[in-house]
Enzyme design. Structure first.
Site, PDB file in Angstrom:
ATOM      1  CG  ASP A 178      -2.060   0.954   1.132  1.00  0.00           C
ATOM      2  OD1 ASP A 178      -2.316   1.471   0.025  1.00  0.00           O
ATOM      3  OD2 ASP A 178      -2.708   1.216   2.161  1.00  0.00           O
ATOM      4  CG  ASN A 234      -7.473  -2.171  -6.011  1.00  0.00           C
ATOM      5  OD1 ASN A 234      -6.538  -2.942  -5.801  1.00  0.00           O
ATOM      6  ND2 ASN A 234      -7.742  -1.172  -5.175  1.00  0.00           N
TER       7      ASN A 234
HETATM    8  C1  FPP Z   1      -1.640   0.105  -3.464  1.00  0.00           C
HETATM    9  O1  FPP Z   1      -1.255   1.441  -3.479  1.00  0.00           O
HETATM   10  C2  FPP Z   1      -1.113  -0.621  -4.614  1.00  0.00           C
HETATM   11  C3  FPP Z   1      -1.868  -1.201  -5.601  1.00  0.00           C
HETATM   12  C4  FPP Z   1      -3.330  -1.147  -5.626  1.00  0.00           C
HETATM   13  C5  FPP Z   1      -1.235  -1.887  -6.743  1.00  0.00           C
HETATM   14  C6  FPP Z   1       0.011  -2.664  -6.492  1.00  0.00           C
HETATM   15  C7  FPP Z   1       0.677  -2.886  -7.768  1.00  0.00           C
HETATM   16  C8  FPP Z   1       2.008  -2.872  -7.984  1.00  0.00           C
HETATM   17  C9  FPP Z   1       3.018  -2.709  -6.917  1.00  0.00           C
HETATM   18  C10 FPP Z   1       2.528  -2.965  -9.371  1.00  0.00           C
HETATM   19  C11 FPP Z   1       2.571  -4.274 -10.051  1.00  0.00           C
HETATM   20  C12 FPP Z   1       2.636  -5.485  -9.238  1.00  0.00           C
HETATM   21  C13 FPP Z   1       3.124  -6.682  -9.641  1.00  0.00           C
HETATM   22  C14 FPP Z   1       2.898  -7.852  -8.771  1.00  0.00           C
HETATM   23  C15 FPP Z   1       3.855  -6.886 -10.880  1.00  0.00           C
HETATM   24  P1  FPP Z   1      -2.389   2.552  -3.571  1.00  0.00           P
HETATM   25  O2  FPP Z   1      -2.568   2.906  -5.005  1.00  0.00           O
HETATM   26  O3  FPP Z   1      -3.615   2.087  -2.877  1.00  0.00           O
HETATM   27  O4  FPP Z   1      -1.717   3.747  -2.788  1.00  0.00           O
HETATM   28  P2  FPP Z   1      -2.441   4.878  -1.918  1.00  0.00           P
HETATM   29  O5  FPP Z   1      -3.122   4.173  -0.784  1.00  0.00           O
HETATM   30  O6  FPP Z   1      -1.297   5.719  -1.457  1.00  0.00           O
HETATM   31  O7  FPP Z   1      -3.373   5.602  -2.821  1.00  0.00           O
END
Ligand code: FPP
Length: 246
Positions: A21, A69
């Site tokens: 996250d 998501n």
């Molecule tokens: C959460 O941060 C992250 C995600 C929803 C996506 C995770 C994806 C990756 C790290 C990239 C690709 C992964 C792989 C396995 C190849 P957020 O967007 O919720 O952050 P925030 O809470 O700060 O808005």
């Protein structure tokens, strides 16, 4: 002594699950678009996978995309899916070189065709690797998984494949997407949020929870090792009293 040397290799968690996250906040802090955070999150995925495999963790599950998501802006979803396809196809070779098997849990059919095909292909091409299993949770949510399992059990009961009185905890385990995997013993969440967010609710019944304020793109090997050292300092009682464990 470095943090890695503080780890007792005899008492490693077999399975570590991570709620990655903070990508969006990381990008915002730098005045960039959210996808920039996800792109940099890939580096953390690579580093954490390498670190886990290096010390001998057997399963690493990463929450990469939740059912919820899908409610994000279309632009971000598309960019994330592109990133996933690109990363999976690019990293397949590295997974094989490092003897790492790829698996995925979630409503995979709901992924865009290209993403689904790339994923299945990588799962297939790494299927005989046995050093560590990297599990991507994609379009995953625990309530979705439990509803699916319940529906499948009901179908098998209706078809008389199992009797209602035979249903126990093991039956439920067998109908979950994590069938055959050990339960996560350590669950890590980055970015300072203290929530489970519909992730592996059944499976983490006895997991140790570890929260760090680091945002996911800043998470690295040392952070994983620090979480493991913290885990190893805890007493896991499984409902018993201290004296019984000695
Ligand atoms: C959460 O941060 C992250 C995600 C929803 C996506 C995770 C994806 C990756 C790290 C990239 C690709 C992964 C792989 C396995 C190849 P957020 O967007 O919720 O952050 P925030 O809470 O700060 O808005």
């Amino acid at each position: 002594m470095g943090i890695k040397e503080k780890i007792d290799l005899e008492r490693l968690p077999k399975h570590i699950a991570i709620i990655m996250d903070g990508n969006g906040r990381w990008a915002k802090q730098k005045g960039k678009m959210r996808i920039f955070g996800h792109q940099n999150g890939v580096r953390a995925v690579r580093e954490t996978t390498e670190a886990a495999a290096e010390i001998g963790v057997k399963y690493l599950t990463l929450y990469a995309f939740s059912t919820e998501n899908w409610n994000r802006p279309r632009l971000e979803i598309n960019a994330l899916m592109e990133l996933l396809v690109g990363t999976i196809s690019k990293e397949k070779k590295t997974l094989n070189e490092n003897n790492i098997r790829l698996q995925a849990i979630g409503d995979l059919q709901s992924l865009p065709k290209k993403c689904y095909n790339e994923l299945l292909n990588a799962i297939d091409e790494t299927s005989t690797n046995n050093r560590m299993t990297l599990v991507l949770a994609l379009s995953y949510s625990s309530r979705w998984e439990l509803a699916e399992a319940t529906r499948k059990i009901a179908l098998d009961v209706a078809q008389k494949k199992i009797l209602p009185e035979q249903i126990n905890e093991e039956t439920i385990n067998n109908y979950l997407t994590t069938y055959g995997m050990p339960e996560p013993e350590l669950l890590i969440r980055t970015s300072g949020e203290h929530r489970i967010s519909n992730f592996l609710l059944w499976q983490i019944a006895y997991a140790e929870l570890y929260f760090t304020s680091k945002l996911w793109p800043d998470f690295g090997k040392e952070d994983l090792y620090e979480a493991i050292v913290d885990y190893q300092q805890r007493e896991r009682r499984f409902g018993m009293v201290s004296e019984q464990l000695k």
